[in-house]
Design a protein around this motif. Structure first.
Motif, PDB file in Angstrom:
ATOM      1  N   PHE A  92       0.810  -1.071   0.053  1.00 55.96           N
ATOM      2  CA  PHE A  92      -0.030   0.059   0.168  1.00 55.96           C
ATOM      3  C   PHE A  92       1.054   1.237  -0.277  1.00 55.96           C
ATOM      4  O   PHE A  92       0.501   2.210  -0.086  1.00 55.96           O
ATOM      5  CB  PHE A  92      -1.075  -0.130   1.245  1.00 55.96           C
ATOM      6  N   PHE A  93       2.190   1.103   0.002  1.00 52.62           N
ATOM      7  CA  PHE A  93       2.995   2.340  -0.141  1.00 52.62           C
ATOM      8  C   PHE A  93       3.552   2.315  -1.596  1.00 52.62           C
ATOM      9  O   PHE A  93       3.838   1.425  -2.139  1.00 52.62           O
ATOM     10  CB  PHE A  93       4.204   2.198   0.883  1.00 52.62           C
ATOM     11  N   HIS A  94       3.611   3.686  -2.008  1.00 57.20           N
ATOM     12  CA  HIS A  94       4.125   3.904  -3.455  1.00 57.20           C
ATOM     13  C   HIS A  94       5.316   4.989  -3.236  1.00 57.20           C
ATOM     14  O   HIS A  94       5.283   6.218  -2.790  1.00 57.20           O
ATOM     15  CB  HIS A  94       3.000   4.511  -4.325  1.00 57.20           C
ATOM     16  N   MET A  95       6.349   4.442  -3.874  1.00 61.98           N
ATOM     17  CA  MET A  95       7.506   5.485  -4.161  1.00 61.98           C
ATOM     18  C   MET A  95       7.675   6.392  -5.491  1.00 61.98           C
ATOM     19  O   MET A  95       8.560   7.230  -5.790  1.00 61.98           O
ATOM     20  CB  MET A  95       8.708   4.633  -3.733  1.00 61.98           C
ATOM     21  N   GLN A  96       6.670   5.777  -6.314  1.00 63.46           N
ATOM     22  CA  GLN A  96       6.217   6.643  -7.504  1.00 63.46           C
ATOM     23  C   GLN A  96       5.070   7.235  -7.530  1.00 63.46           C
ATOM     24  O   GLN A  96       4.028   6.628  -6.839  1.00 63.46           O
ATOM     25  CB  GLN A  96       6.454   5.565  -8.646  1.00 63.46           C
ATOM     26  N   PRO A  97       4.645   8.227  -8.256  1.00 62.78           N
ATOM     27  CA  PRO A  97       3.324   8.988  -8.430  1.00 62.78           C
ATOM     28  C   PRO A  97       2.261   7.784  -8.877  1.00 62.78           C
ATOM     29  O   PRO A  97       2.636   7.003  -9.879  1.00 62.78           O
ATOM     30  CB  PRO A  97       3.391  10.085  -9.180  1.00 62.78           C
ATOM     31  N   VAL A  98       1.113   7.829  -8.064  1.00 60.71           N
ATOM     32  CA  VAL A  98      -0.093   6.814  -8.502  1.00 60.71           C
ATOM     33  C   VAL A  98      -1.049   8.129  -8.952  1.00 60.71           C
ATOM     34  O   VAL A  98      -1.053   9.056  -8.427  1.00 60.71           O
ATOM     35  CB  VAL A  98      -0.258   5.918  -7.609  1.00 60.71           C
ATOM     36  N   GLY A  99      -2.324   7.190  -9.322  1.00 61.83           N
ATOM     37  CA  GLY A  99      -3.551   8.055  -9.360  1.00 61.83           C
ATOM     38  C   GLY A  99      -3.924   8.948  -8.191  1.00 61.83           C
ATOM     39  O   GLY A  99      -3.875   8.246  -7.120  1.00 61.83           O
ATOM     40  N   SER A 100      -4.411   9.885  -8.423  1.00 62.13           N
ATOM     41  CA  SER A 100      -5.147  10.834  -7.522  1.00 62.13           C
ATOM     42  C   SER A 100      -6.452   9.947  -6.743  1.00 62.13           C
ATOM     43  O   SER A 100      -6.747   9.979  -5.496  1.00 62.13           O
ATOM     44  CB  SER A 100      -5.552  12.157  -7.825  1.00 62.13           C
ATOM     45  N   TYR A 101      -6.954   9.096  -7.735  1.00 59.40           N
ATOM     46  CA  TYR A 101      -7.864   8.199  -7.233  1.00 59.40           C
ATOM     47  C   TYR A 101      -7.113   6.586  -7.635  1.00 59.40           C
ATOM     48  O   TYR A 101      -7.025   6.523  -8.749  1.00 59.40           O
ATOM     49  CB  TYR A 101      -9.184   8.323  -7.996  1.00 59.40           C
ATOM     50  N   ARG A 102      -6.761   6.166  -6.499  1.00 58.86           N
ATOM     51  CA  ARG A 102      -6.054   4.967  -6.514  1.00 58.86           C
ATOM     52  C   ARG A 102      -7.096   3.658  -6.272  1.00 58.86           C
ATOM     53  O   ARG A 102      -7.400   3.476  -5.203  1.00 58.86           O
ATOM     54  CB  ARG A 102      -5.001   4.885  -5.331  1.00 58.86           C
ATOM     55  N   ILE A 103      -7.828   3.151  -7.283  1.00 60.19           N
ATOM     56  CA  ILE A 103      -8.647   2.168  -7.208  1.00 60.19           C
ATOM     57  C   ILE A 103      -8.005   0.841  -7.133  1.00 60.19           C
ATOM     58  O   ILE A 103      -7.257   0.412  -8.068  1.00 60.19           O
ATOM     59  CB  ILE A 103      -9.758   2.324  -8.390  1.00 60.19           C
ATOM     60  N   LEU A 104      -8.641  -0.088  -6.159  1.00 62.05           N
ATOM     61  CA  LEU A 104      -8.040  -1.472  -5.965  1.00 62.05           C
ATOM     62  C   LEU A 104      -9.167  -2.502  -5.733  1.00 62.05           C
ATOM     63  O   LEU A 104      -9.774  -2.360  -5.026  1.00 62.05           O
ATOM     64  CB  LEU A 104      -7.215  -1.523  -5.003  1.00 62.05           C
ATOM     65  N   PRO A 118      -5.248  -1.400 -16.999  1.00 65.42           N
ATOM     66  CA  PRO A 118      -4.845  -1.821 -15.657  1.00 65.42           C
ATOM     67  C   PRO A 118      -3.546  -1.901 -15.253  1.00 65.42           C
ATOM     68  O   PRO A 118      -2.655  -1.978 -16.046  1.00 65.42           O
ATOM     69  CB  PRO A 118      -5.614  -3.272 -15.849  1.00 65.42           C
ATOM     70  N   ARG A 119      -3.574  -1.444 -14.100  1.00 64.40           N
ATOM     71  CA  ARG A 119      -2.091  -1.507 -13.241  1.00 64.40           C
ATOM     72  C   ARG A 119      -1.238  -0.239 -13.887  1.00 64.40           C
ATOM     73  O   ARG A 119      -0.006  -0.318 -13.704  1.00 64.40           O
ATOM     74  CB  ARG A 119      -1.235  -2.542 -13.274  1.00 64.40           C
ATOM     75  N   GLN A 120      -1.694   0.508 -14.612  1.00 65.11           N
ATOM     76  CA  GLN A 120      -0.933   1.781 -15.214  1.00 65.11           C
ATOM     77  C   GLN A 120      -1.809   3.061 -14.566  1.00 65.11           C
ATOM     78  O   GLN A 120      -3.015   2.801 -14.143  1.00 65.11           O
ATOM     79  CB  GLN A 120      -1.160   1.833 -16.586  1.00 65.11           C
ATOM     80  N   THR A 121      -1.009   4.054 -14.286  1.00 65.55           N
ATOM     81  CA  THR A 121      -1.646   5.411 -13.884  1.00 65.55           C
ATOM     82  C   THR A 121      -1.909   6.070 -15.380  1.00 65.55           C
ATOM     83  O   THR A 121      -1.039   6.274 -15.970  1.00 65.55           O
ATOM     84  CB  THR A 121      -0.755   6.343 -13.137  1.00 65.55           C
ATOM     85  N   ARG A 122      -3.186   6.910 -15.394  1.00 65.59           N
ATOM     86  CA  ARG A 122      -3.447   7.544 -16.610  1.00 65.59           C
ATOM     87  C   ARG A 122      -2.468   8.664 -16.863  1.00 65.59           C
ATOM     88  O   ARG A 122      -1.960   9.170 -15.897  1.00 65.59           O
ATOM     89  CB  ARG A 122      -4.886   7.944 -16.371  1.00 65.59           C
ATOM     90  N   SER A 123      -2.229   8.912 -18.093  1.00 65.37           N
ATOM     91  CA  SER A 123      -1.338  10.177 -18.248  1.00 65.37           C
ATOM     92  C   SER A 123      -1.408  11.489 -17.696  1.00 65.37           C
ATOM     93  O   SER A 123      -0.463  11.924 -17.361  1.00 65.37           O
ATOM     94  CB  SER A 123      -1.271  10.123 -19.789  1.00 65.37           C
ATOM     95  N   ASP A 124      -2.674  11.520 -17.250  1.00 60.37           N
ATOM     96  CA  ASP A 124      -2.823  12.881 -16.562  1.00 60.37           C
ATOM     97  C   ASP A 124      -2.644  12.849 -14.943  1.00 60.37           C
ATOM     98  O   ASP A 124      -3.021  13.675 -14.259  1.00 60.37           O
ATOM     99  CB  ASP A 124      -4.384  13.545 -16.985  1.00 60.37           C
ATOM    100  N   GLY A 125      -2.468  11.620 -14.630  1.00 62.72           N
ATOM    101  CA  GLY A 125      -2.264  11.351 -13.268  1.00 62.72           C
ATOM    102  C   GLY A 125      -3.570  11.504 -12.298  1.00 62.72           C
ATOM    103  O   GLY A 125      -3.398  11.243 -11.066  1.00 62.72           O
ATOM    104  N   ARG A 126      -4.658  11.344 -12.974  1.00 53.25           N
ATOM    105  CA  ARG A 126      -5.748  11.359 -12.038  1.00 53.25           C
ATOM    106  C   ARG A 126      -6.408  10.117 -11.461  1.00 53.25           C
ATOM    107  O   ARG A 126      -6.673   9.642 -10.218  1.00 53.25           O
ATOM    108  CB  ARG A 126      -7.123  11.779 -13.138  1.00 53.25           C
TER     109      ARG A 126
END
Length: 603
Positions: free
Chosen positions: A71-83, A110-118
């Motif tokens: 549940f920890f992320h050292m790289q940017p993930v989505g502002s909405y992180r859906i699991l 799936p398993r990717q962050t959208r290009s706008d970071g949302r």
């Protein structure tokens, strides 16, 4: 937040405030990382370096801890992180199709962050909501239950409109207890402090005798005698003693502790306090699984009320020297932390790697001091024993398995939810009560437990027959038991801590073999290899996770072998890939149109 343009790290003042809240204690590192991520959305290296310097730790250590928990992320993930929950029962309810539909609506892979970071969409092992799935987690904190295609469509619209999660429909996050059958633990609850007053009047040694007389065994799965554990902790030399409640029920299919913490939190906390009286502890911890973060405010409110009632804190119930309080430690997504020594490592702010034992936690646990770690349900039972006595408790259940057991029932049945029975109850009785029809198998105790076929439904729940940590997953005859075992294999491979080679490599090899069968490239030799991997892992892994990882595989091959044989392409060896197809690019590059025919001749 845009993955191409990450938000700057938090200002130093915010980091200093975070450190001050935890007294710059390196043992609180996991909690600091959790709070930092809640503020920022991920863990920037600059902030990790600031924390490392303030705690006199190396950056490598801090990053190593952050990298251990999923549940920890050292790289940017989505502002909405859906699991989405990837448990087999959620899959049976259509979670895979809903995940694909949401990704289609949001135009994200799936398993990717959208290009706008949302937004990003992925899976997690199990959310502990198997009775009201399909379910998902948003930003590791808020749950969404009872997913439907319409709810998924509405969810996508809210994300595109950037509506804050706390403004989503409240009904989406409603978590129901679904208690269908109660007995002593889930029935009428004692008044807060009633059992504790009885324990104080008896005295610690007399309470210990009652726990022993009750023959109470741990409800977390191992079934160790609670009285023996408490006595060993009480007698162990040390400057201080600790009591820890293991509320990290990460076993897929298990959700009984969620209900106990919701409905019977006073009984659980009272049991911890009684345990502290017996072992001489002044400090306790509730290790709450990360998926249950939404319970944090409720549990903190119960703790505050009990402090106000003089049921926690200094001189509890007016008894001089009886000082005990409880803190809540929230996990960050690591199934292995359900193992008591790994849990203690996490409490100390480290990676949740199981320790070599001996010494056992009752001798050298938290901070090297004597520590008793017990399950949520065990502490709840201790409260009722302190109030009603050990003879009363031992009169329930069987000679070797006294008292009651709470079962989390999910899968193919009309009434999934919570059922409490005396030990010794027949498996078939539970199936009848939950409305199961045409059942071909029951997985008792979760993936690490035992899979029972229809011919075994006359067996009984108990340590002398069918032990269980609480999960009871029902599969009717429409289900492919090979796919059930494959889902469990992926779970164990994903949750391996990676410390020991037999588990780290073995669990991955099991997954590869099963995936090969699923693709239609399997042979009987693959099934033989799975048998060999089972034997290897069962006797060579560092902790119980690896040893239990092949349990569902062993049971399903033995009892549902046709489910595997349906996936066989041949009775002889079959490669896991098409060699001719792999060479197609080389043929094009060399203009060798006859390469396929030549290869066929060679083979």
């Amino acid at each position: 937040m845009n993955s191409a343009n990450p938000v700057p790290a938090l200002p130093s003042a915010d980091i200093e405030a975070l450190l001050a809240r935890h007294n710059a204690d390196p043992h609180a590192l996991v909690q600091m990382l959790r709070e930092l991520q809640a503020l920022h959305g991920w863990l920037p290296r600059q902030n990790l370096a600031q924390i490392a310097q303030a705690l006199s730790l190396t950056l490598a250590h801090v990053e190593g801890v952050a990298g251990f928990y999923r549940f920890f992320h050292m790289q940017p993930v989505g502002s909405y992180r859906i699991l989405f929950s990837d448990n087999i029962t959620d899959r049976m309810l259509g979670s895979e199709e809903m995940l694909r539909h949401l990704c289609h609506l949001l135009k994200v892979a799936p398993r990717q962050t959208r290009s706008d970071g949302r937004v990003s969409v992925a899976t997690t092992s199990c959310t502990g909501l198997c009775d009201q799935g399909p379910a998902l987690l948003v930003n590791h904190q808020q749950v969404v239950t009872r997913l439907t295609p319409n709810r998924v469509k509405h969810l996508a619209e809210l994300i595109e409109q950037q509506v804050p999660v706390n403004q989503w429909p409240a009904d989406w996050s409603r978590v129901e207890d679904h208690i269908w059958l109660t007995d002593v633990k889930l029935g009428a609850q004692p008044e807060p402090g009633q059992a504790l007053a009885s324990a104080v009047a008896r005295g610690p040694l007399a309470v210990l005798d009652e726990i022993k007389r009750a023959k109470l065994r741990g409800r977390g799965g191992a079934g160790y005698a609670t009285g023996t554990k408490w006595q060993l902790c009480r007698n162990a030399p040390g400057q201080t003693h600790y009591v820890v409640c293991n509320a990290d029920e990460g076993e897929p299919g298990t959700f009984k502790d969620r209900v106990l913490l919701t409905r019977c939190a006073d009984a659980v906390i009272e049991g911890m306090t009684i345990g502290a009286l017996v072992v001489g502890a002044r400090q306790g911890f509730i290790y709450l699984r990360g998926e249950y973060t939404y319970l944090l405010s409720h549990l903190n409110a119960v703790l505050e009320r009990r402090r106000a009632q003089n049921l926690l804190g200094q001189a509890i119930l007016g008894k001089a020297g009886f000082d005990f309080d409880i803190s809540i430690h929230v996990g960050a997504g690591a199934y292995v932390c359900g193992e008591e020594s790994a849990l203690i490592e996490s409490l100390e702010g480290k990676r949740g790697t199981p320790r070599i034992r001996p010494p056992f936690p009752v001798e050298r646990g938290y901070l090297g001091q004597p520590t008793t770690v017990n399950n949520v349900e065990t502490f709840c039972a201790a409260t009722h024993i302190a109030l009603n006595g050990g003879v009363w408790w031992s009169g329930i259940g069987t000679a070797q398995s006294t008292g009651t057991k709470i079962h989390s029932v999910s899968g193919d049945c009309e009434r999934p939810g919570i059922y409490e029975y005396p030990f010794g109850t027949r498996i078939g009785r539970i199936l009848e009560d939950c409305g199961a029809k045409d059942t071909q198998a029951v997985q008792v105790g979760g993936p690490s437990g035992v899979c029972l076929s229809a011919s075994e439904f006359g067996r009984r729940v108990g340590f002398e027959d069918v032990p269980t940590a609480g999960a009871f997953m029902v599969f009717d005859r429409s289900r492919d038991m090979f796919e059930v075992a494959r889902n469990f294999a992926h779970f164990f491979a994903h949750e391996s801590c990676g410390f020991c080679t037999p588990c780290r490599v073995g669990s991955e090899l099991v997954v590869r073999r099963l995936d090969k069968l699923q693709r239609g490239h399997g042979s009987s030799q693959d099934i033989d290899e799975l048998h060999e991997l089972d034997k290897l892992m069962h006797g060579a892994t560092h902790c119980g996770l690896g040893a239990a990882a092949c349990n569902p595989l062993r049971d399903t091959i033995a009892k549902f072998r046709p489910a595997y044989e349906r996936h066989l392409k041949s009775l002889h060896f079959v490669p896991g890939f098409d060699l001719d197809a792999e060479l197609s690019q080389a043929r094009l590059a060399t203009a060798r149109d006859d390469a396929g025919a030549h290869l066929e001749t060679l083979l």
